[in-house]
Design a protein around this motif. Structure first.
Motif, mmCIF file in Angstrom:
data_model
loop_
_atom_site.group_PDB
_atom_site.id
_atom_site.type_symbol
_atom_site.label_atom_id
_atom_site.label_comp_id
_atom_site.label_asym_id
_atom_site.label_seq_id
_atom_site.Cartn_x
_atom_site.Cartn_y
_atom_site.Cartn_z
ATOM 1 N N CYS A 58 40.400 63.691 50.009
ATOM 2 C CA CYS A 58 39.790 62.358 49.874
ATOM 3 C C CYS A 58 40.460 61.618 48.730
ATOM 4 O O CYS A 58 40.722 62.192 47.674
ATOM 5 C CB CYS A 58 38.304 62.518 49.586
ATOM 6 S SG CYS A 58 37.490 60.960 49.209
ATOM 7 N N LEU A 59 40.751 60.359 48.936
ATOM 8 C CA LEU A 59 41.283 59.544 47.855
ATOM 9 C C LEU A 59 40.214 58.549 47.411
ATOM 10 O O LEU A 59 39.820 57.686 48.191
ATOM 11 C CB LEU A 59 42.540 58.808 48.324
ATOM 12 C CG LEU A 59 43.356 58.127 47.224
ATOM 13 C CD1 LEU A 59 43.821 59.131 46.184
ATOM 14 C CD2 LEU A 59 44.571 57.440 47.818
ATOM 15 N N PRO A 60 39.717 58.686 46.193
ATOM 16 C CA PRO A 60 38.755 57.699 45.700
ATOM 17 C C PRO A 60 39.450 56.351 45.528
ATOM 18 O O PRO A 60 40.619 56.310 45.146
ATOM 19 C CB PRO A 60 38.323 58.248 44.342
ATOM 20 C CG PRO A 60 38.797 59.652 44.288
ATOM 21 C CD PRO A 60 39.979 59.743 45.194
ATOM 22 N N HIS A 61 38.738 55.294 45.831
ATOM 23 C CA HIS A 61 39.318 53.965 45.682
ATOM 24 C C HIS A 61 38.343 53.058 44.952
ATOM 25 O O HIS A 61 37.183 52.948 45.301
ATOM 26 C CB HIS A 61 39.657 53.377 47.049
ATOM 27 C CG HIS A 61 40.246 52.002 46.962
ATOM 28 N ND1 HIS A 61 41.589 51.786 46.763
ATOM 29 C CD2 HIS A 61 39.666 50.774 46.995
ATOM 30 C CE1 HIS A 61 41.816 50.473 46.701
ATOM 31 N NE2 HIS A 61 40.666 49.841 46.839
ATOM 32 N N SER A 62 38.865 52.393 43.936
ATOM 33 C CA SER A 62 38.026 51.538 43.108
ATOM 34 C C SER A 62 38.223 50.087 43.553
ATOM 35 O O SER A 62 39.328 49.558 43.477
ATOM 36 C CB SER A 62 38.462 51.736 41.661
ATOM 37 O OG SER A 62 38.008 50.705 40.855
ATOM 38 N N HIS A 63 37.147 49.483 44.014
ATOM 39 C CA HIS A 63 37.255 48.108 44.501
ATOM 40 C C HIS A 63 36.932 47.152 43.357
ATOM 41 O O HIS A 63 35.770 46.844 43.084
ATOM 42 C CB HIS A 63 36.307 47.902 45.679
ATOM 43 C CG HIS A 63 36.472 46.560 46.344
ATOM 44 N ND1 HIS A 63 37.692 46.069 46.744
ATOM 45 C CD2 HIS A 63 35.560 45.606 46.670
ATOM 46 C CE1 HIS A 63 37.534 44.872 47.283
ATOM 47 N NE2 HIS A 63 36.248 44.556 47.245
ATOM 48 N N GLY A 64 37.982 46.709 42.681
ATOM 49 C CA GLY A 64 37.805 45.844 41.521
ATOM 50 C C GLY A 64 39.141 45.624 40.855
ATOM 51 O O GLY A 64 40.186 45.744 41.497
ATOM 52 N N SER A 65 39.128 45.317 39.548
ATOM 53 C CA SER A 65 40.408 45.103 38.889
ATOM 54 C C SER A 65 40.963 46.418 38.339
ATOM 55 O O SER A 65 40.263 47.412 38.241
ATOM 56 C CB SER A 65 40.288 44.029 37.809
ATOM 57 O OG SER A 65 39.130 44.203 37.064
ATOM 58 N N GLN A 66 42.234 46.364 37.977
ATOM 59 C CA GLN A 66 42.946 47.588 37.604
ATOM 60 C C GLN A 66 42.360 48.327 36.414
ATOM 61 O O GLN A 66 42.393 49.539 36.347
ATOM 62 C CB GLN A 66 44.385 47.239 37.232
ATOM 63 C CG GLN A 66 45.253 46.895 38.382
ATOM 64 C CD GLN A 66 46.605 46.407 37.895
ATOM 65 O OE1 GLN A 66 46.934 46.552 36.725
ATOM 66 N NE2 GLN A 66 47.379 45.855 38.790
ATOM 67 N N GLY A 67 41.863 47.550 35.479
ATOM 68 C CA GLY A 67 41.448 48.146 34.223
ATOM 69 C C GLY A 67 40.415 49.227 34.413
ATOM 70 O O GLY A 67 40.538 50.322 33.864
ATOM 71 N N CYS A 68 39.393 48.926 35.225
ATOM 72 C CA CYS A 68 38.309 49.890 35.413
ATOM 73 C C CYS A 68 38.877 51.195 35.937
ATOM 74 O O CYS A 68 38.629 52.268 35.399
ATOM 75 C CB CYS A 68 37.288 49.371 36.417
ATOM 76 S SG CYS A 68 36.748 47.704 36.088
ATOM 77 N N CYS A 69 39.662 51.099 36.988
ATOM 78 C CA CYS A 69 40.201 52.286 37.644
ATOM 79 C C CYS A 69 41.027 53.097 36.653
ATOM 80 O O CYS A 69 40.937 54.323 36.601
ATOM 81 C CB CYS A 69 41.047 51.849 38.831
ATOM 82 S SG CYS A 69 41.678 53.213 39.807
ATOM 83 N N SER A 70 41.778 52.372 35.858
ATOM 84 C CA SER A 70 42.632 53.071 34.914
ATOM 85 C C SER A 70 41.791 53.785 33.839
ATOM 86 O O SER A 70 42.081 54.913 33.450
ATOM 87 C CB SER A 70 43.618 52.056 34.364
ATOM 88 O OG SER A 70 43.899 52.278 33.037
ATOM 89 N N TYR A 71 40.725 53.150 33.388
ATOM 90 C CA TYR A 71 39.820 53.814 32.431
ATOM 91 C C TYR A 71 39.167 55.047 33.039
ATOM 92 O O TYR A 71 39.022 56.084 32.382
ATOM 93 C CB TYR A 71 38.706 52.866 31.996
ATOM 94 C CG TYR A 71 39.140 51.868 30.964
ATOM 95 C CD1 TYR A 71 39.934 52.254 29.897
ATOM 96 C CD2 TYR A 71 38.732 50.552 31.035
ATOM 97 C CE1 TYR A 71 40.329 51.334 28.952
ATOM 98 C CE2 TYR A 71 39.124 49.623 30.091
ATOM 99 C CZ TYR A 71 39.922 50.018 29.047
ATOM 100 O OH TYR A 71 40.302 49.113 28.114
ATOM 101 N N CYS B 269 43.963 46.712 31.796
ATOM 102 C CA CYS B 269 43.567 45.325 32.036
ATOM 103 C C CYS B 269 43.683 44.468 30.766
ATOM 104 O O CYS B 269 44.071 44.935 29.711
ATOM 105 C CB CYS B 269 42.128 45.301 32.519
ATOM 106 S SG CYS B 269 40.989 45.924 31.291
ATOM 107 N N VAL B 270 43.345 43.211 30.894
ATOM 108 C CA VAL B 270 43.399 42.270 29.785
ATOM 109 C C VAL B 270 42.541 42.754 28.617
ATOM 110 O O VAL B 270 42.976 42.786 27.466
ATOM 111 C CB VAL B 270 42.879 40.889 30.241
ATOM 112 C CG1 VAL B 270 42.986 39.894 29.089
ATOM 113 C CG2 VAL B 270 43.657 40.394 31.439
ATOM 114 N N PHE B 271 41.319 43.144 28.946
ATOM 115 C CA PHE B 271 40.405 43.602 27.904
ATOM 116 C C PHE B 271 41.017 44.765 27.122
ATOM 117 O O PHE B 271 40.967 44.813 25.895
ATOM 118 C CB PHE B 271 39.061 44.010 28.531
ATOM 119 C CG PHE B 271 38.206 44.837 27.630
ATOM 120 C CD1 PHE B 271 37.649 44.279 26.489
ATOM 121 C CD2 PHE B 271 37.981 46.174 27.897
ATOM 122 C CE1 PHE B 271 36.876 45.050 25.634
ATOM 123 C CE2 PHE B 271 37.216 46.948 27.054
ATOM 124 C CZ PHE B 271 36.661 46.391 25.920
#
Ligand code: SF4
Ligand code: SF4
Lengths: 456, 462
Positions: free
Chosen positions: A39-52, B51-53
């Motif tokens: 399974c590949l989790p996928h984050s529907h949003g901007s990059q920052g969240c997923c990267s964190y 991200c930007v933040f």
């Protein structure tokens, strides 16, 4: 370190947090999704969240954590993220080729109101592949809620009651625990000679062995056919009500499977309860091997009880873990003086207070939706002999000079923890070792020359 | 002579790439072509970008006596709690994590009231002189007026409360650097603004410079401060490693700005030149060659023989102290191959040079936010056959490391376990490193770290 924290407790009305004891839903959903095979989790949003989220999980497990993102930009936040998700679905199956893609939302996609089921229905999903989803707005609940929501999503999308009579088989939802814990829960269940399906199951995924190759989808994880078959099991054991109960109740509604909600099996009593619940439902004898382990645990508890008795403890972390841990500490004769979780929910306070009251302990501080600033203030006012919690506790431990040991999520500054269980009788023994080491090492450190002892 | 050809994606043996990414990957060879960079990541790719933040937070967080309040749901604050590893010689206030912990009702009705209350409480608990309020994704979407709230509270308490416009989706990490620099500019604005007054004040200082883009990881800023002091130059303010409110207030006193982290600080330096007439130069204290050259250039700026002599003395002494050690490492490491995947292009450039200094060939270079000029320099420095890529994902990293038989990867948090799973050694050149990599001592630490991982006996068991 956190020396600026004032001792005087004033009323904080804003609901803001200082040094949070929780984090946001998507990371829990990502972790749960990793417990499905391929399974590949996928984050529907901007990059920052997923990267964190990937970074935090990577630091805790020290294994590569794979997840993709819809990479929202300003356009998506105005026109909606539908187009991004569709492109993402196409790219993910083309490039990474998982069996399933498990999409979770973030606060951004929730706020703009993307309707995931509709987007997924109109997307190009290759034949035989699956896309499931969970709503995980980060402005509600915590990472534990996210874990629970994604687990419930697995039931919603996949569980099917296809057999006329239920199989002699248990569903086990282990909750937000380490892969080492999941392995231990499986070992106990196997020792009882019971067929089972554990979901999600991150063992073999985030503790996969070294092979010299990077496996995008390691061997572990619950398979799709197993997840479907959860609809045919006789009962669901939901270990830890916060992380697991929702999925179990949903299975009851959808496939008429009896939900059995228990504590996370941390400590002797909670493990007994799990073993007894299995034994009763499946009419199985408790095997000699488990009896022996339990006997060893009781032996160690008696051998060392005087080290612990009356010691004052502060515990914080995820609700399921903290509730069970509090009960175990009481069984060792310790006094939980401060008990705190960052995850919201009044039930936590009621449950912990009940456990404390049953042990005759009064006047402890108990709080859900709390933060570590509050915990530190409590400790300043009523000092403790030991602090138990995740890595972030180290600041308080240093500022207040309290011995500390690490349990829970995340642990970012120690290794190997995710391989070693704290659940079951074996896990209880390990906890006992960690607690006594923390206390005795402190005693050694503080001992005056003339009080320094070889034998303790 | 040094040119780059685009990598023919049909030649890649094992995996197909996302088609849109083919222009972001190239291989040094015979035909000229430029790596596509500075674009948005493709949806569905496993971008390692932040991200930007994140960009704003990593730059501002080292300001030690400020309250860093994150206006948003809890995650953004908890993931960045003490994330940077910068050291402080004074206040530890920056080590806390403050969040308004927005809930559903704040999203529906707006979060301004909650933000005001949170500011009130924090002022009451900590009596700060300076507070940053960061906006996150949803704040941008629901449209809370951060500027107005900060202004109102600033007037009420008579302290500086600075809004940082860092909603995650408005760009990538680089946009966050700019937001951070804008915030810093607001603080350093001197009370007397006539250029005459500034010139007069500056002429009273002697050989005072600002050090931009060092975040004092593992005390690096202090090492450089030591070198410069010995030569006869004082560091006025470091941006932002171990900086505090009082220090920032005298930022415009400097005669020169030197910039270590170009990605985050060039914008600020340009602004300071434009507004306050402070010239700037890019320097690098990573690796011996860069360190020597940088010291010489700084000394040269002041046009003073004595200063330049002192610089040469320092260089000679420091170099001779480490020469034997480095030579030994070079012998051990000769012929090994390294792959680079880091945040900024500037860092990648200095790493290529550092690897060359210890006898290691670089076979892959990638960055998250490298700019065009930086990729040009990288292409110049790289040897033929080196793969150059922008915003890479793990599968690409894996493929090229394997194809190019890299012995070592240098990267950040997420790359470490990936390298280990492949049986490849790893060093952290990011926020998680625990020893200084700057200056002469840093060059030795770098070699030691490379050696300890590349030559570890564990690889025998893989
Ligand atoms: S709280 Fe929201 S914006 Fe912040 S990291 Fe979590 S999902 Fe992303
Ligand atoms: S370019 Fe590198 S050192 Fe500079 S802020 Fe970015 S990640 Fe940090």
């Amino acid at each position: 370190m956190l020396d600026a924290t004032p001792k005087e407790i004033t009323d904080r009305k804003s609901g803001g947090m200082i040094n949070p004891a929780k984090t946001c839903q998507p990371i829990g959903a990502m972790y749960a999704a990793l417990g499905i095979h391929s399974c590949l989790p996928h984050s529907h949003g901007s990059q920052g969240c997923c990267s964190y989220h990937r970074m935090h999980l990577t630091r805790h497990f020290r294994d590569p954590i794979m997840a993709t993102t819809s990479s929202f930009t300003e356009g998506a936040s105005v026109f909606g993220g539908g187009a991004n998700l569709k492109t993402a679905i196409k790219n993910v199956f083309n490039v990474y080729n998982p069996e399933v893609m498990a999409v979770h939302t973030t606060c951004l996609s929730e706020t703009i109101g993307d309707d995931l089921p509709t987007i997924i229905k109109s997307a190009d999903v290759p034949e035989g592949k699956l896309v499931i989803h969970a709503n995980t707005p980060s402005y509600a609940g915590s990472h534990v809620t996210g874990f629970s929501n994604m687990t419930k999503g697995m039931v919603q999308y996949l569980s099917e009651a296809t057999e006329e009579t239920k199989k002699q088989q248990a569903n086990i939802i282990p909750g937000f625990v380490n892969p080492g814990d999941m392995r231990e829960i499986k070992r106990i269940t196997e020792a009882m000679d019971i067929e089972y399906i554990m979901f999600p199951d991150t063992s073999g995924v985030v503790d996969s062995p070294m092979t010299g190759k990077h496996e995008m989808f390691p061997k572990g994880g619950t398979t799709i056919s197993q997840l479907k078959d959860t609809g045919n099991s006789k009962a669901t054991y939901a270990l830890g009500s916060y992380a697991s109960a929702d999925a179990a109740y949903h299975l009851e509604r959808k496939c008429k499977i009896e939900p059995i909600v228990l504590k996370t099996p941390i400590g002797i009593k909670a493990t007994d309860e799990y073993v007894m619940a299995l034994s009763n439902k499946f009419s199985k004898e408790i095997p000699k091997s488990l009896e022996e382990e339990r006997g060893q645990l009781v032996d160690i508890m008696t051998d060392t009880h005087f080290h612990f008795h009356g010691k004052r403890v502060a515990v914080f972390g995820d609700p399921d873990i903290v509730i069970a841990l509090t009960e175990y500490l009481l069984s060792l004769g310790m006094t939980p003086v401060h008990v705190l979780t960052g995850t919201p929910g009044k039930k936590f306070e009621e449950e912990v207070k009940e456990i404390l009251a049953a042990a005759g302990i009064e006047g402890s501080n108990v709080k859900a939706a709390g933060d570590l600033f509050t915990l530190q203030q409590w400790i300043k006012n009523q000092p403790v002999d030991l602090l138990i919690g995740n890595t972030y506790g180290k600041y308080i431990a240093r500022a207040e000079d309290v011995p500390f040991f690490r349990v829970g999520f995340p642990i970012l500054d120690r290794s190997v923890h995710s391989y070693m269980p704290i659940v079951g009788y074996k896990g209880a023994m390990r906890l006992l070792e960690m607690i006594s080491n923390a206390l005795l090492e402190r005693q050694d450190r503080d001992a005056a020359e003339e009080d320094f002892e070889l034998v303790m | 002579m040094k040119v780059v050809v685009k990598l023919d994606s049909t030649k890649s043996k094992k995996k197909s790439f996302i088609a849109e990414r083919s222009e972001s990957i190239s291989m040094k060879g015979h035909q000229k072509s430029q790596v596509k960079c500075d674009t948005d990541s493709v949806a569905g790719s496993m971008s390692q970008r932040a991200c930007v933040f994140c960009g704003a937070r990593v730059v501002l967080n080292p300001i030690t006596d400020a309250i860093h309040l994150v206006h948003g749901p809890i995650g953004c604050a908890s993931y960045t709690w003490d994330i940077r590893g910068s050291l402080s010689s004074g206040s530890e206030l920056y080590r806390n994590s403050f969040s308004t912990d927005m809930k559903e009702k704040d999203v529906i009705f707006g979060g301004e009231k909650k933000l005001e209350q949170a500011i009130d409480e924090l002022v009451d608990e900590y009596h700060p002189k300076l507070m940053f309020v960061y906006s996150t994704c949803i704040v941008g979407v629901i449209g809370d007026d951060l500027d107005a709230v900060c202004k109102k509270k600033s007037l009420q308490y008579g302290i500086e409360i600075i809004p940082v416009q860092s909603s995650g989706f408005i760009g990538n990490k680089a946009a966050g650097y700019r937001a951070a620099c804008d915030a810093i500019l607001k603080i350093i604005k001197p009370e007397e603004t006539t250029s005459q007054a500034i010139i007069e004040r500056k002429s009273n200082c002697k050989r005072v410079i600002n050090y931009l883009g060092d975040f004092n990881l593992a005390a690096e800023a202090w090492i450089i401060q030591g070198y410069l002091k010995e030569i006869g130059i004082d560091i006025n303010v470091t941006f932002t490693g171990d900086a505090n409110y009082e220090a920032l207030k005298k930022a415009t006193d400097a005669e020169l700005n030197i910039i270590q982290c170009a990605g985050s600080m060039t914008y600020l330096a340009k602004k300071m030149e434009e507004l306050y007439g402070i010239p700037y130069m890019h320097i690098s204290f990573l690796g011996i060659e860069d360190t020597k050259e940088s010291l010489r250039r700084i000394a040269h700026f002041f046009q003073n023989i004595e200063l330049e002599e002192k610089t040469e003395k320092l260089i000679a002494r420091e170099e001779s102290q480490i020469a034997k050690t480095l030579h030994w490492y070079k012998q051990q490491l000769q012929g090994k191959k390294a792959a680079i995947y880091v945040g900024g292009g500037f860092k990648a450039i200095s790493l290529i040079k550092q690897f060359n200094e210890i006898g290691i060939e670089v076979v892959m270079v990638g960055t998250q936010t490298g700019r065009k000029e930086e990729y040009d320099t990288i292409a110049d420095l790289a040897t033929a056959g080196t793969v150059i890529l922008d915003d890479a994902n793990p599968s690409e990293l894996e493929q090229f490391m394997t194809e190019k038989a890299a012995d070592l990867l240098v990267g950040g948090v997420k790359e470490r376990p990936l390298a280990y799973k492949l049986g490849v050694a790893f060093i952290d050149h990011n926020h998680d490193r625990k020893h200084p990599l700057s200056g002469f001592i840093g060059a030795v630490n770098f070699a030691t770290e490379v050696h300890s991982t590349v030559c570890s006996p564990v690889w025998k068991y893989v």
